[in-house]
Scaffold this active site. Sequence first.
Site, PDB file in Angstrom:
ATOM      1  N   TYR A 197       0.594  -1.106  -0.362  1.00 57.93           N
ATOM      2  CA  TYR A 197      -0.396  -0.030   0.026  1.00 57.93           C
ATOM      3  C   TYR A 197       0.774   1.430   0.115  1.00 57.93           C
ATOM      4  O   TYR A 197       1.040   1.549   0.675  1.00 57.93           O
ATOM      5  CB  TYR A 197      -0.554   0.138   0.974  1.00 57.93           C
ATOM      6  CG  TYR A 197      -1.737  -1.006   1.235  1.00 57.93           C
ATOM      7  CD1 TYR A 197      -1.643  -2.620   0.936  1.00 57.93           C
ATOM      8  CD2 TYR A 197      -3.352  -0.135   0.900  1.00 57.93           C
ATOM      9  CE1 TYR A 197      -3.042  -3.224   0.477  1.00 57.93           C
ATOM     10  CE2 TYR A 197      -4.229  -1.723  -0.068  1.00 57.93           C
ATOM     11  CZ  TYR A 197      -3.772  -2.963   0.279  1.00 57.93           C
ATOM     12  OH  TYR A 197      -4.840  -3.398  -0.234  1.00 57.93           O
TER      13      TYR A 197
ATOM     14  N   ASP B 206      -5.982  -8.560   0.823  1.00 48.65           N
ATOM     15  CA  ASP B 206      -7.405  -7.512   0.544  1.00 48.65           C
ATOM     16  C   ASP B 206      -8.563  -8.603  -0.194  1.00 48.65           C
ATOM     17  O   ASP B 206      -9.186  -8.279  -0.051  1.00 48.65           O
ATOM     18  CB  ASP B 206      -6.864  -6.501   0.286  1.00 48.65           C
ATOM     19  CG  ASP B 206      -7.497  -5.534   0.094  1.00 48.65           C
ATOM     20  OD1 ASP B 206      -8.913  -5.444   0.372  1.00 48.65           O
ATOM     21  OD2 ASP B 206      -7.592  -4.687  -0.372  1.00 48.65           O
TER      22      ASP B 206
ATOM     23  N   ASP C 156     -11.731 -10.948   0.159  1.00 46.08           N
ATOM     24  CA  ASP C 156     -12.931 -10.234  -1.059  1.00 46.08           C
ATOM     25  C   ASP C 156     -12.893 -12.587  -1.244  1.00 46.08           C
ATOM     26  O   ASP C 156     -14.337 -12.234  -1.291  1.00 46.08           O
ATOM     27  CB  ASP C 156     -12.319  -9.751  -1.624  1.00 46.08           C
ATOM     28  CG  ASP C 156     -13.077  -8.555  -1.870  1.00 46.08           C
ATOM     29  OD1 ASP C 156     -12.410  -7.772  -0.880  1.00 46.08           O
ATOM     30  OD2 ASP C 156     -13.131  -7.456  -2.364  1.00 46.08           O
TER      31      ASP C 156
ATOM     32  N   ASP D 194      -0.217 -17.702  -4.474  1.00 46.25           N
ATOM     33  CA  ASP D 194      -1.227 -18.081  -5.417  1.00 46.25           C
ATOM     34  C   ASP D 194      -1.617 -19.717  -5.445  1.00 46.25           C
ATOM     35  O   ASP D 194      -3.564 -19.855  -6.179  1.00 46.25           O
ATOM     36  CB  ASP D 194      -0.637 -17.978  -7.441  1.00 46.25           C
ATOM     37  CG  ASP D 194       1.188 -19.322  -6.767  1.00 46.25           C
ATOM     38  OD1 ASP D 194       1.505 -18.572  -5.592  1.00 46.25           O
ATOM     39  OD2 ASP D 194       1.264 -18.860  -7.891  1.00 46.25           O
TER      40      ASP D 194
ATOM     41  N   LYS E 245       3.945 -15.334  -0.326  1.00 41.00           N
ATOM     42  CA  LYS E 245       4.731 -15.309  -2.680  1.00 41.00           C
ATOM     43  C   LYS E 245       6.699 -15.344  -1.553  1.00 41.00           C
ATOM     44  O   LYS E 245       7.327 -14.227  -2.558  1.00 41.00           O
ATOM     45  CB  LYS E 245       4.819 -14.551  -2.885  1.00 41.00           C
ATOM     46  CG  LYS E 245       4.799 -14.400  -4.688  1.00 41.00           C
ATOM     47  CD  LYS E 245       4.455 -15.649  -4.946  1.00 41.00           C
ATOM     48  CE  LYS E 245       4.800 -16.022  -6.536  1.00 41.00           C
ATOM     49  NZ  LYS E 245       3.769 -17.522  -7.137  1.00 41.00           N
TER      50      LYS E 245
END
Length: 349
Positions: free
Chosen positions: A126, A236, A240, A212, A179
Amino acid sequence: MKIVVLPGDGIGPETMAVAVDVLETVSARFGLGITLDHDVAGHASMEQYGATVRPELLDKVKAADALMLGPASAYEYPNQINASKHFRKGLDLYANIRPARTYAGMDHRFGEFDLVVVRENTEGFYADRNMESGGSEILVTRDVAISMRRITRVCCERIARSAFELAMTRRKHVTIVHKASVLKICDGMFVDVCREVAKDYPEVVVDDVIVDAMMALVVRHPQRYDVIVTTNMFGDILSDLTSELSGSIGLGGSLNAGADAAMGQAAHGSAPDIAGQDIANPFSQVLSAAQLLGWYGQKQNDARFLQASKAIDEAVAAGIAAGEATRDVSGRLGTKATGAALVKRLQQA
Ligand code: ATP
């Protein structure tokens, strides 16, 4: 308990109106003595004051016990303050707790599940929260851009601890999502610190999954997960997905918590495509209010707030089972009528 209420943009005013009715109802029903201080942020504030967030608002929130914030259409005013970032950073709300669970009365295409995404909230990809001054995106030439991601040991440690503490109250399983295969230094540090913290919680089973792969695995077997801890942007995106897997993104409640302060804010955005149509699901904001009361009850060691929090969760579940909900969760009502039915149910709780 004094709560500042900022309805925000898009569907925010509609969903926050329901959350406010719910807070007033449980305050009366459980004798909580909640005082709501209504103010504005986002578009409404732009219209009234010429700025999305007035400078004095942060102090006002600091002087209160908690904040209820609606979504921010940050895209629409790129040169103005993003209220979500402003309060997350300004109040150091480092832990974004985003539960996702299935409910009776809905079609469960992916099977029943109950998990929580614990997302770091104050750094990561961010760009607006990493630097003392300026952002962490750089336009090198018109055609070359660089985006930097900040990961700090202290932020990894405190979010890991939040996840493990939460897991101790649940099924004692933490999954670290990362990751580190590519972001060897940043995510390498995140995984290492999480595993270090895990040593303080020997009863908790720990595993880790590459982000992933997680997108496939959580769709395939969401019931395999209990608490998922991850960095800001991965959390984030993943949350969702998990709220949609639970039936609708409109069920995505979330708590943004720090050491002393907290904010209830639905996990989704301002949903401009459905704003003003009385079809937005208010449960995400209502469940965020329930989380906020749970946080306060724990902090103050006050069982009444914990009871109220549980009553809201149960009333939402009962509302969904009875079809007294919006269409995205197989209900038959609009936003306002869903709120009215929920309030009635809580008055009888
Ligand atoms: P923003 O730019 O503020 O992030 P967005 O539309 O890009 O907004 P979301 O607001 O998260 O992103 O919406 C994603 C999708 O989910 C949209 O189709 C939206 O209508 C739907 N949605 C979001 N919140 C709700 C809700 N409470 N009830 C029903 N549908 C919702």
